[in-house]
Structure formats: C-alpha cells, structure tokens
Write a protein that holds these residues in place. Structure first.
Motif, PDB file in Angstrom:
ATOM      1  N   LYS A  67      88.531  62.562  80.766  1.00  0.00           N
ATOM      2  CA  LYS A  67      89.477  61.649  80.099  1.00  0.00           C
ATOM      3  C   LYS A  67      88.753  60.420  79.545  1.00  0.00           C
ATOM      4  N   ASP A  68      87.813  59.890  80.334  1.00  0.00           N
ATOM      5  CA  ASP A  68      87.204  58.621  79.928  1.00  0.00           C
ATOM      6  C   ASP A  68      85.713  58.515  80.253  1.00  0.00           C
ATOM      7  N   SER A  69      85.048  59.667  80.395  1.00  0.00           N
ATOM      8  CA  SER A  69      83.605  59.585  80.609  1.00  0.00           C
ATOM      9  C   SER A  69      82.899  60.739  79.886  1.00  0.00           C
ATOM     10  N   ILE A  70      81.580  60.572  79.746  1.00  0.00           N
ATOM     11  CA  ILE A  70      80.758  61.613  79.134  1.00  0.00           C
ATOM     12  C   ILE A  70      79.761  62.063  80.202  1.00  0.00           C
ATOM     13  N   LYS A  71      79.673  63.359  80.417  1.00  0.00           N
ATOM     14  CA  LYS A  71      78.824  63.878  81.485  1.00  0.00           C
ATOM     15  C   LYS A  71      77.838  64.911  80.959  1.00  0.00           C
ATOM     16  N   HIS A  72      76.791  65.121  81.740  1.00  0.00           N
ATOM     17  CA  HIS A  72      75.741  66.080  81.413  1.00  0.00           C
ATOM     18  C   HIS A  72      75.758  67.187  82.453  1.00  0.00           C
ATOM     19  N   LEU A  73      75.906  68.426  81.993  1.00  0.00           N
ATOM     20  CA  LEU A  73      75.883  69.586  82.895  1.00  0.00           C
ATOM     21  C   LEU A  73      74.602  70.375  82.645  1.00  0.00           C
ATOM     22  N   ILE A  74      73.780  70.520  83.682  1.00  0.00           N
ATOM     23  CA  ILE A  74      72.587  71.366  83.573  1.00  0.00           C
ATOM     24  C   ILE A  74      73.028  72.792  83.894  1.00  0.00           C
TER      25      ILE A  74
END
Ligand code: BGC
Ligand code: CA
Length: 275
Positions: A67-74
């Motif tokens: 909703k309100d964040s940007i994440k990195h998935l390996i």
C-alpha cells in the motif's frame, strides 16, 4: 476485430495487473489478493500479507509495492527487504509503477475511492521525489526513447498525457497536447509501447486493448473477453507476444490471462537499478 486468446483461467483473481517479462517468464500481480504470479510452464504464487499494486524486474528478482512501501524480493532466496517507506493518507495507495531506460522507478498513487485527485506520481532513485500531483488513479506510464517522450494516464480523465522527457537525467520536461480517448468505452488503464512507438492501451470497462499511433490515430482494436482489461506487456523471445491481464467485474467474471501475437516487437520490461 482481432481477438485475444485466453491462456490461463484464474477464478479467484480479482485485479490482474502489472505484467512484466523477465528472463523468459511472465510475471503479474493480483493487487487485491496480494499475490505475485509467474507464468511459464506453470503458475506459481508467492503470498504476502499486503496488497501488491505493482512489480518491476531487477537483476536478482523483483521490486514490488505494498500500500505504501517499495520492497525488493530476491527470487532465489525469497528474501524481502524494504527500500522505500512512504506516508500516505489512509485512502491513498500505490498503483501502477514502471522503470525508465536508466532503471529509475516511476510509481503513482490513487484514491482508493477512485473519486478525488489525492494521488501523485513519484520518481525513485536514491531518494523519492513527487513529479506529478492531483492524480486520481495513476496508471500506464511508458516511454518512447527515440523520441524522448513519456506517456502517462490518470484513468478517470480518459486522456493519455504526453511529456517531453530528458532520458539522460530521467526527468519529465514540458507537457504537450494530450491524446483524448474518451470516445472509447471504459477508462484507459495499463499501457505499453512497441518498437515503432505505437501505444497499446488496456481499457478497464471496455473489453479491449486499443492500439494508437503516436498521433493518437487508432491502428487496431483487440477484443478481450473480459469487461475489465487492466494492463498489457510484450513478452516471448522475440517480444512479439502481447500478454494481457484482466480484473473481475461486478458479476464475478474476469481476472484471466490472455495473449495475442503482434507483427511489431515490443520493448523489454526495464529493470530497476540500485544506485
Ligand atoms: C486500479 C483499479 C481501478 C482501475 C480503473 C487500476 O489501475 O488498480 O483499482 O479500478 O485502475 O481505473
Ligand atoms: Ca493499472
């Protein structure tokens, strides 16, 4: 009229969005069920406990939004880390996002009631900056690199906005005349571009992807047997297959995945670059 072929049925899928082509595989999300799908020989699902408004590829995996964040998935390890955390109003959430040729992410937000211009478009490199304001439903960002143009959609306005773009500095320059698409049923949603600069626009509520040249002239219409057509992307080894995602309508129909072959190749899904 051309007709897209149904290639995968997902009866549970509510809001199919953000298709990307990464290393020979198609990925897309179901925003509302918070799932990332990968389509190749089979479909796999990664579950998270949040909505997932968009994904973009990166070297070792995917960048995704909550909703309100940007994440990195390996992808290999499944490890997830937060790279940006925003502060939005309760009724504002991320919506569509894409990277430009320099790997700079542009991601927008929307009013979850789909009524008021409470959203914005943000640019993310080593920090975030707001680049457009007063947006109701941010969608469809795409670039024509040769002509140094960025196209952008705020869905309820039923227009494709056109900006000159500084592709050395990833900066939006002056705005030119918009392409008015209000004569077509539905609202413009996700959008991609081919190597000749033609725009492929998904119409939410319009059962179609409509292809426009850069002057806004209709080149062709692709019928999709779902009311809510949400986004599209080019994939396949030759980037000549247009993959199309859809959303469930008020009767519970839709959400399936479609494809159609194209004569002109598309552009690759640009990867996010960590700087
Ligand atoms: C949003 C949906 C919205 C649709 C129509 C999508 O990008 O995620 O919530 O209904 O656009 O404009
Ligand atoms: Ca969208």
């Amino acid at each position: 009229m051309l007709k897209a072929k149904l290639i995968h049925e997902s009866p549970q899928l509510k809001l199919g969005e953000s298709p990307i082509w990464r290393d020979g595989l198609l990925y897309y999300v179901d925003i509302l069920n918070g799932k990332i799908y990968s389509y190749g020989e089979n479909i796999t699902q990664l579950h998270t406990d949040s909505i997932i408004p968009f994904i973009v590829p990166c070297d070792d995996g995917l960048i995704f939004a909550t909703k309100d964040s940007i994440k990195h998935l390996i992808l290999k390890s499944g490890k997830v880390e937060t790279i940006f955390k925003m502060k939005f109003d309760e009724i504002v959430r991320f919506n569509d996002g894409k990277c430009d040729m320099n790997g700079v992410l542009f991601a927008g937000t929307m009013d979850m009631n789909e009524k008021d211009p409470l959203g914005s478009l943000y640019r993310f490199d080593n920090k975030e900056s707001k680049v457009l304001d007063r947006i109701t439903i941010s969608n469809g960002t795409i670039w024509n690199y040769d002509k140094k143009i960025m196209y952008y959609i705020d869905s309820p306005t039923r227009k494709i906005r056109v900006f000159n773009y500084d592709n050395r500095n990833s900066a939006i320059l002056d705005e030119m005349e918009s392409i008015d698409v209000s004569v077509f049923p539905g609202v413009p949603d996700g959008m991609t571009i081919d190597s000749m600069g033609n725009l492929y626009v998904a119409f939410h509520g319009g059962s179609s992807v409509i292809v426009f040249d850069s002057n806004g002239k209709v080149i062709k219409k692709i019928y999709v047997s779902a009311k809510n057509v949400d986004s599209c992307v080019f994939g396949g080894d030759d980037l000549k297959t247009l993959y199309i995602t859809t959303a469930m309508d008020e009767n519970g129909d839709g959400g399936n995945l479609y494809k159609i072959k194209n004569e002109i190749s598309g552009i690759p899904s640009e990867k996010y670059k960590f700087i």
